[in-house]
Design an enzyme around this catalytic site. Structure first.
Site, PDB file in Angstrom:
ATOM      1  N   ALA A   1     -10.211  -4.821   0.828  1.00  0.00           N
ATOM      2  CA  ALA A   1     -10.058  -4.003  -0.379  1.00  0.00           C
ATOM      3  C   ALA A   1     -11.399  -3.884  -1.080  1.00  0.00           C
ATOM      4  CB  ALA A   1      -9.023  -4.627  -1.307  1.00  0.00           C
ATOM      5  N   ASP A   2     -11.511  -2.857  -1.888  1.00  0.00           N
ATOM      6  CA  ASP A   2     -12.694  -2.691  -2.718  1.00  0.00           C
ATOM      7  C   ASP A   2     -12.295  -1.920  -3.972  1.00  0.00           C
ATOM      8  OD1 ASP A   2     -15.900  -3.035  -1.878  1.00  0.00           O
ATOM      9  OD2 ASP A   2     -15.501  -1.827  -3.650  1.00  0.00           O
TER      10      ASP A   2
END
Length: 189
Positions: free
Chosen positions: A69-70
């Site tokens: 994720a970011d």
């Protein structure tokens, strides 16, 4: 069922997955340069492809599902990442003072065996009150938000910072709960 690995150091992401009752093992994200690539088009697609690159770099010999994720701050068509210094953090929070900005989180679920991958993304709009320089400096010095996009963590900002939040709180934390629940259904199919 194949195991799930999370390539992240984020305590907030750990907590969200645990609250969802998901079993996972934490591994390091091995992507050294976390840059967005314009060739992927719109900012959300750029962020999704960054998550895919994180997965591809972090596989090693894992057999199973890999979740990456970011989260970014998007303000005036500009991406605001993690601050490089205290001065940078002060500048960022001063810029966001009395303004609305978008928080975008993207995730990639990657099967290391089949190489199939799935994405999700979500955004929320955060509006800050007008912040004084003293409030900003106190927050930065007490909370040290140097590992957070936009120089703040929604979970630890003082009560007077936040004017409004449109969207899901967990998106701002770094893992959009409603979208991640749907994404993880791929593990069971």
């Amino acid at each position: 069922m194949l195991p799930l690995y999370l390539a992240s150091k984020s305590e907030r992401r750990f907590t969200i997955l645990k609250e969802l009752g998901i079993n996972f093992t934490v591994i390091p994200n091995l992507l050294n340069e976390e840059t967005l690539e314009r060739k992927h088009g719109r900012i959300r697609n750029q962020l999704k492809h960054l998550c895919l690159r994180k997965a591809l770099h972090s596989i090693n010999d894992l057999k199973g599902w890999l979740l990456t994720a970011d989260t970014i701050i998007y303000f005036n068509e500009m991406v605001i990442g993690k601050p490089q210094s205290r001065t940078d953090a002060i500048k960022t929070l001063s810029l966001l003072s009395n303004q609305s900005h978008q928080v975008i989180t993207a995730c990639c679920l990657y099967n290391t065996i089949s190489q199939k991958h799935y994405f999700c993304s979500d955004s929320a709009e955060v509006t800050f009150n007008e912040l004084s320089l003293d409030e900003i400096k106190y927050y930065i010095d007490s909370k040290k938000p140097f590992d957070k996009a936009g120089s703040y963590g929604i979970q630890d900002i003082p009560e007077g910072f936040l004017k409004n939040l449109k969207g899901h709180y967990s998106t701002v934390l770094g893992l959009p709960r409603p979208k991640i629940k749907l994404l993880l259904k791929h593990i069971y199919t």
